[in-house]
Design a protein around this motif. Structure first.
Motif, mmCIF file in Angstrom:
data_model
loop_
_atom_site.group_PDB
_atom_site.id
_atom_site.type_symbol
_atom_site.label_atom_id
_atom_site.label_comp_id
_atom_site.label_asym_id
_atom_site.label_seq_id
_atom_site.Cartn_x
_atom_site.Cartn_y
_atom_site.Cartn_z
ATOM 1 N N ARG A 327 0.727 -1.095 0.014
ATOM 2 C CA ARG A 327 -0.104 -0.184 0.036
ATOM 3 C C ARG A 327 0.849 1.221 0.222
ATOM 4 O O ARG A 327 0.559 2.271 -0.261
ATOM 5 C CB ARG A 327 -0.949 -0.106 1.347
ATOM 6 C CG ARG A 327 -2.252 -1.117 0.516
ATOM 7 C CD ARG A 327 -3.635 -1.042 2.571
ATOM 8 N NE ARG A 327 -3.613 0.848 2.324
ATOM 9 C CZ ARG A 327 -4.844 0.654 1.628
ATOM 10 N NH1 ARG A 327 -5.369 -0.180 0.740
ATOM 11 N NH2 ARG A 327 -5.235 1.967 1.995
ATOM 12 N N VAL A 328 1.995 1.268 0.352
ATOM 13 C CA VAL A 328 3.022 2.152 0.490
ATOM 14 C C VAL A 328 3.205 2.649 -1.121
ATOM 15 O O VAL A 328 3.395 3.314 -1.587
ATOM 16 C CB VAL A 328 4.479 2.282 1.205
ATOM 17 C CG1 VAL A 328 4.977 3.300 1.823
ATOM 18 C CG2 VAL A 328 3.805 2.077 2.809
ATOM 19 N N ARG A 329 4.039 1.361 -1.445
ATOM 20 C CA ARG A 329 4.273 1.417 -3.530
ATOM 21 C C ARG A 329 3.051 1.928 -3.452
ATOM 22 O O ARG A 329 3.316 2.612 -4.582
ATOM 23 C CB ARG A 329 4.655 -0.261 -3.249
ATOM 24 C CG ARG A 329 5.633 -0.503 -2.847
ATOM 25 C CD ARG A 329 6.173 -1.399 -3.790
ATOM 26 N NE ARG A 329 7.602 -2.225 -3.279
ATOM 27 C CZ ARG A 329 7.446 -3.447 -2.141
ATOM 28 N NH1 ARG A 329 6.581 -4.171 -2.280
ATOM 29 N NH2 ARG A 329 8.707 -3.739 -1.652
ATOM 30 N N VAL A 451 15.788 11.159 -7.843
ATOM 31 C CA VAL A 451 15.147 9.648 -8.475
ATOM 32 C C VAL A 451 16.360 9.069 -8.165
ATOM 33 O O VAL A 451 15.860 8.023 -7.955
ATOM 34 C CB VAL A 451 14.800 10.730 -9.722
ATOM 35 C CG1 VAL A 451 15.184 9.415 -10.369
ATOM 36 C CG2 VAL A 451 13.980 10.923 -10.160
ATOM 37 N N THR A 452 17.649 9.313 -8.172
ATOM 38 C CA THR A 452 18.681 8.415 -7.498
ATOM 39 C C THR A 452 18.587 7.629 -6.335
ATOM 40 O O THR A 452 18.449 6.434 -6.016
ATOM 41 C CB THR A 452 19.534 8.746 -8.333
ATOM 42 O OG1 THR A 452 20.048 9.714 -9.374
ATOM 43 C CG2 THR A 452 20.736 7.978 -7.637
ATOM 44 N N LEU A 453 18.402 8.955 -5.488
ATOM 45 C CA LEU A 453 18.851 8.520 -3.482
ATOM 46 C C LEU A 453 17.753 7.858 -3.513
ATOM 47 O O LEU A 453 17.472 6.832 -3.003
ATOM 48 C CB LEU A 453 18.916 9.981 -2.941
ATOM 49 C CG LEU A 453 19.029 9.981 -1.543
ATOM 50 C CD1 LEU A 453 20.452 9.572 -1.345
ATOM 51 C CD2 LEU A 453 18.861 11.372 -0.775
ATOM 52 N N ARG A 459 13.611 1.305 -1.863
ATOM 53 C CA ARG A 459 13.821 0.416 -2.356
ATOM 54 C C ARG A 459 14.275 -1.171 -0.965
ATOM 55 O O ARG A 459 13.749 -1.710 -0.375
ATOM 56 C CB ARG A 459 14.906 -0.519 -2.887
ATOM 57 C CG ARG A 459 14.880 -1.769 -3.647
ATOM 58 C CD ARG A 459 15.553 -2.410 -4.960
ATOM 59 N NE ARG A 459 15.001 -0.993 -6.232
ATOM 60 C CZ ARG A 459 16.276 -0.421 -6.479
ATOM 61 N NH1 ARG A 459 17.069 0.339 -6.323
ATOM 62 N NH2 ARG A 459 15.107 0.471 -8.089
ATOM 63 N N ARG A 460 14.993 -0.097 -0.274
ATOM 64 C CA ARG A 460 15.901 -0.307 0.868
ATOM 65 C C ARG A 460 14.938 -0.469 1.936
ATOM 66 O O ARG A 460 14.758 -1.231 2.837
ATOM 67 C CB ARG A 460 16.921 0.153 1.998
ATOM 68 C CG ARG A 460 18.330 -0.018 0.395
ATOM 69 C CD ARG A 460 19.182 0.881 1.034
ATOM 70 N NE ARG A 460 20.617 0.462 -0.009
ATOM 71 C CZ ARG A 460 21.669 1.531 0.568
ATOM 72 N NH1 ARG A 460 21.659 1.559 1.414
ATOM 73 N NH2 ARG A 460 22.831 0.708 -0.062
ATOM 74 N N ALA A 461 14.226 0.842 1.978
ATOM 75 C CA ALA A 461 12.813 0.638 3.366
ATOM 76 C C ALA A 461 11.568 -0.093 2.312
ATOM 77 O O ALA A 461 11.527 -0.717 4.502
ATOM 78 C CB ALA A 461 12.568 1.812 3.093
ATOM 79 N N MET A 462 11.423 -0.183 1.781
ATOM 80 C CA MET A 462 10.447 -1.372 1.001
ATOM 81 C C MET A 462 10.778 -2.926 2.169
ATOM 82 O O MET A 462 9.977 -3.256 2.434
ATOM 83 C CB MET A 462 10.164 -1.367 -0.142
ATOM 84 C CG MET A 462 8.745 0.005 0.190
ATOM 85 S SD MET A 462 7.629 0.253 1.103
ATOM 86 C CE MET A 462 8.170 1.672 2.494
ATOM 87 N N LYS A 463 12.064 -3.582 1.861
ATOM 88 C CA LYS A 463 12.496 -4.717 2.550
ATOM 89 C C LYS A 463 12.391 -4.703 3.324
ATOM 90 O O LYS A 463 12.475 -5.547 3.772
ATOM 91 C CB LYS A 463 14.489 -4.532 1.549
ATOM 92 C CG LYS A 463 13.959 -4.689 -0.102
ATOM 93 C CD LYS A 463 15.337 -5.592 -0.752
ATOM 94 C CE LYS A 463 15.489 -5.374 -2.229
ATOM 95 N NZ LYS A 463 16.591 -5.357 -2.404
ATOM 96 N N ARG A 464 13.157 -3.533 3.977
ATOM 97 C CA ARG A 464 12.979 -3.753 5.741
ATOM 98 C C ARG A 464 11.302 -3.518 6.381
ATOM 99 O O ARG A 464 11.387 -4.120 7.059
ATOM 100 C CB ARG A 464 13.690 -2.195 6.443
ATOM 101 C CG ARG A 464 15.370 -2.328 6.319
ATOM 102 C CD ARG A 464 15.761 -0.892 7.317
ATOM 103 N NE ARG A 464 15.049 -0.213 6.494
ATOM 104 C CZ ARG A 464 15.667 0.971 5.971
ATOM 105 N NH1 ARG A 464 16.942 0.635 5.183
ATOM 106 N NH2 ARG A 464 15.093 1.975 5.412
#
Length: 469
Positions: A327-329, A451-453, A459-464
């Motif tokens: 839902r965040v994505r 955009v790069t950052l 992506r890291r935040a969603m994996k965590r």
């Protein structure tokens, strides 16, 4: 009633994202437009403060000098409010209502403390600050804009408490999903101001002091409305006495997250000074006048973007706290789609019909001729700002203070301000053109970096998030 309000907040984690964003963003955008009308009507009254054009113009200019300083006051409201509200939403998503209320209580105390300090500073140092921001004291045959600015700012500063509490705590209403109530806060203040302005300015013959008094009394009414809501039965989280005592482990992370919106608002004043000094050097008063129009077009055109991100913030924050990565994505993608679409449409409109935007503020032929090409250059990269704002505000929504702070500093402090002074000395174009080019140059580099950052950090935040859920 309490169950109903809890269900409305919990809907942030259950209702379809598109329906939620429409329900939350529509009143947020409306609130921004109401606030715009609020300011325009205020300036209209001040501009007609006397039967002679000269007095009205000088009064309007004097109050205009106050606007960058008023923006700084508003920035402190963002420091405490916009930094703490997303953290409260995240705690609500985790089901930790007590923690959310502690964040609210600490933010309330911070807003009161800041208002006391700012009241003293602006009241005591009103005159030197106005002179530093371009007010004239009438010497050398100039208009005495200091007189009007001083009268306005000294009285306005006495209502700093009302302004900070209203702006800062209204974000907590939006953060719970009550955006209609948040919009009503702005509407109530706007209506009161529109009614009180002519009474104080003309009826009681108070001039610019009447405009200031009308503004702070209107903000006081809005503050009472907010405090009644946040201490009543309709809210999910309440202001409680036991949480008003500052807890640095709660307050400092909120202030750190609020540094990004604080810098974005506070640096507007610094950037205006940098543009004006550089343009006055190369193009004179006409170039400075054009810059006033350009910045006004940009500021007012960006209001819907701010409304869209304000509507998306509680959705992203709540679901981030609840561990709902999908839902965040989804909320982020839909937010960026909306902000990008708007920014592209705005870019096309400004590039094709610049005169329409310019003449809203001034239709003097000489000024229009200068502003027309300048506006096209200045807004050349506006089509990219939807991505920039969407990504940057998502960092705030998920509590990533470091990234949001870096991006806020990058665009305005690290890029834009140096470009204003460097580009006229290194590019083979007309000097004023190079100054105007500083804006799109900074935008392009800032968007590329953002955009790069964001692609890495998000992506890291969603994996965590997925690993902990």
């Amino acid at each position: 009633m309490l169950l109903l309000q809890q269900k409305q907040t919990e809907a942030l984690g259950t209702q379809p994202i598109g329906k939620l964003l429409l329900r939350l963003a529509a009143p947020a955008v409306a609130a921004q437009i109401i606030n715009l009308l609020y300011n325009l009507v205020d300036r209209m009254y001040i501009g007609h403060i006397a039967p002679t054009d000269t007095v009205g113009r000088v009064a309007l200019t004097g109050v205009g000098v106050c606007l960058p300083l008023i923006m700084i006051i508003s920035a402190f409201a963002a420091l405490a409010g916009q930094g703490a509200a997303p953290r409260a939403s995240i705690y609500l998503g985790k089901g930790e209502t007590d923690k959310a209320e502690e964040v609210l209580g600490n933010a309330t105390s911070a807003l009161v403390f800041l208002s006391v300090v700012l009241t003293a500073v602006f009241y005591i140092f009103a005159e030197p600050m106005l002179l530093a921001f371009g007010a004239n004291d009438g010497t050398g045959g100039t208009d005495n804009t200091l007189l009007y600015g001083f009268e306005y700012l000294r009285l306005y500063s006495l209502g700093t408490l009302f302004v900070l509490v209203t702006l800062g705590l209204n974000t907590f209403i939006s953060a719970q999903g009550f955006t209609v109530t948040s919009m009503l806060t702005v509407l109530i203040g706007a209506v009161c101001n529109i009614i009180l302005d002519p009474i104080f300015i003309f009826g009681l013959d108070m001039g610019v002091r009447g405009a200031a008094l009308a503004t702070i009394l209107s903000q006081a009414v809005s503050m009472i409305w907010i405090l009644k809501f946040l201490t009543g039965k309709k809210t999910t989280i309440r202001i409680r006495l036991r949480y008003l005592k500052p807890n640095w482990s709660v307050l400092l992370p909120s202030l750190a997250l609020g540094l990004s919106p604080f810098i974005m608002m506070a640096t507007e004043s610094l950037i205006a000074v940098c543009f004006n000094t550089s343009l006055r050097k190369y193009g004179g008063d006409l170039a400075v006048g054009a810059m006033t129009i350009l910045s006004s077009v940009m500021q007012f055109s960006m209001l819907p973007l701010q409304g869209l991100t304000q509507g998306a913030q509680p959705i992203i924050s709540y679901n981030y706290g609840a561990g709902n990565a999908d839902r965040v994505r989804h909320a982020f993608r839909l937010q960026v789609l909306c902000t990008t679409t708007f920014s592209v449409v705005l870019w096309l409109a400004v590039q094709c019909f610049p005169d329409v935007f310019i003449k809203i503020f001034n239709d003097a032929p000489s000024l229009v001729e200068v502003a027309r090409p300048a506006l096209r250059i200045y807004t050349a990269a506006v089509c990219l700002l939807g991505v920039q704002i969407g990504c940057q505000q998502t960092f705030v929504a998920i509590g990533n203070a470091k990234s949001s702070l870096f991006l806020a500093l990058l665009r305005k402090v690290f890029l834009l301000i140096p470009f204003i002074y460097l580009l006229p000395n290194i590019l083979p174009f007309q000097k004023t053109t190079c100054v105007f080019l500083a804006e799109p140059a900074a935008d392009i580099l800032a968007v590329a970096t953002t955009v790069t950052l964001f692609s890495i950090q998000f992506r890291r935040a969603m994996k965590r998030l997925e690993n902990h859920s």
